[in-house]
Design a protein around this motif. Structure first.
Motif, PDB file in Angstrom:
ATOM      1  N   TRP A 274      -2.357   3.132   8.965  1.00  0.00           N
ATOM      2  CA  TRP A 274      -3.641   2.463   9.154  1.00  0.00           C
ATOM      3  C   TRP A 274      -4.263   2.956  10.454  1.00  0.00           C
ATOM      4  CZ3 TRP A 274      -4.049  -3.510   8.192  1.00  0.00           C
ATOM      5  CH2 TRP A 274      -5.392  -3.887   8.188  1.00  0.00           C
TER       6      TRP A 274
ATOM      7  N   GLN B 171       0.852  -1.195   0.000  1.00  0.00           N
ATOM      8  CA  GLN B 171       0.000   0.000   0.000  1.00  0.00           C
ATOM      9  C   GLN B 171       0.888   1.245   0.000  1.00  0.00           C
ATOM     10  OE1 GLN B 171      -3.682  -0.249  -0.475  1.00  0.00           O
ATOM     11  NE2 GLN B 171      -3.897   0.736   1.486  1.00  0.00           N
TER      12      GLN B 171
ATOM     13  N   GLU C  39     -10.389   2.245   9.848  1.00  0.00           N
ATOM     14  CA  GLU C  39     -10.099   2.083   8.416  1.00  0.00           C
ATOM     15  C   GLU C  39      -9.873   0.608   8.108  1.00  0.00           C
ATOM     16  OE1 GLU C  39      -7.783   6.344   7.759  1.00  0.00           O
ATOM     17  OE2 GLU C  39      -6.605   4.505   7.912  1.00  0.00           O
ATOM     18  N   THR C  40     -10.229   0.211   6.894  1.00  0.00           N
ATOM     19  CA  THR C  40      -9.926  -1.143   6.447  1.00  0.00           C
ATOM     20  C   THR C  40      -8.570  -1.120   5.741  1.00  0.00           C
ATOM     21  OG1 THR C  40     -11.057  -0.849   4.334  1.00  0.00           O
ATOM     22  CG2 THR C  40     -12.359  -1.728   6.183  1.00  0.00           C
ATOM     23  N   HIS C  41      -8.008  -2.298   5.553  1.00  0.00           N
ATOM     24  CA  HIS C  41      -6.660  -2.411   4.988  1.00  0.00           C
ATOM     25  C   HIS C  41      -6.493  -1.615   3.695  1.00  0.00           C
ATOM     26  CE1 HIS C  41      -3.272  -5.306   3.504  1.00  0.00           C
ATOM     27  NE2 HIS C  41      -2.815  -4.123   3.795  1.00  0.00           N
TER      28      HIS C  41
ATOM     29  N   HIS D 148      -6.278   6.223   3.231  1.00  0.00           N
ATOM     30  CA  HIS D 148      -5.421   6.418   4.402  1.00  0.00           C
ATOM     31  C   HIS D 148      -4.637   7.712   4.267  1.00  0.00           C
ATOM     32  CE1 HIS D 148      -5.888   2.218   5.687  1.00  0.00           C
ATOM     33  NE2 HIS D 148      -5.621   1.849   4.460  1.00  0.00           N
TER      34      HIS D 148
END
Length: 167
Positions: free
Chosen positions: A98, A74, A102-104, A108
């Motif tokens: 992260w 990411q 929040e999801t992966h 972000h």
């Protein structure tokens, strides 16, 4: 890529070696270094790339000039040639932070870091680090993370400031 015992602060040892990639990068004034990366995967949705900037040492051995630099899948990374700052290429990374809720692969904020060669220490040092004020799309929304282009003016402003202290 040598394993990084101790970085994780526990008994976990990350072994890098998947998808090794080397890219020759010129040094202003002559010569070159190699940006090398190798991949680690524990089998989940996240992966880690370890980065190295390599050159031949005086004794003929290959030397990694970077401190430990690891970035996830990411992240965004680039090598910039900025002759007014350094003859050596500058490594710039942006990796997601992260936050709770929040999801992966969601949007972000990113931690941007730049590594600049210090001729006195004969190695790269972290020249700047900051968290973006804006959230950027994650891999749920885009195929490739693109933070550094949007943050380029801010990065250049900070890295070109003569009073910037390297750590």
């Amino acid at each position: 890529m040598p394993s990084n015992n101790g970085y994780s602060g526990g008994s976990v040892t990350y072994e890098f070696g998947l998808d090794p990639i080397g890219e020759k990068v010129p040094v202003t004034g002559g010569g070159s270094v190699v940006l090398f990366s190798a991949h680690f995967s524990g089998g989940g949705s996240g992966t880690l790339d370890r980065l190295a900037i390599l050159r031949y040492g005086a004794d003929g051995r290959i030397v990694n000039l970077l401190p430990y630099v690891g970035v996830t899948n990411q992240s965004d990374r680039a090598v910039w040639q900025i002759a007014t700052v350094s003859n050596f290429p500058i490594l710039v990374t942006a990796d997601f932070d992260w936050a709770e809720g929040e999801t992966h692969f969601s949007e972000h904020r990113y931690v941007v870091k730049a590594y600049k060669f210090d001729p006195e220490k004969d190695r790269y040092l972290e020249a700047l680090s900051y968290e973006t004020s804006k959230k950027y799309p994650g891999l749920d929304e885009v195929d490739r993370i693109d933070v550094l282009n949007a943050e380029r003016a801010q990065i250049l402003k900070q890295i070109e400031t003569p009073s910037q202290t390297m750590r």
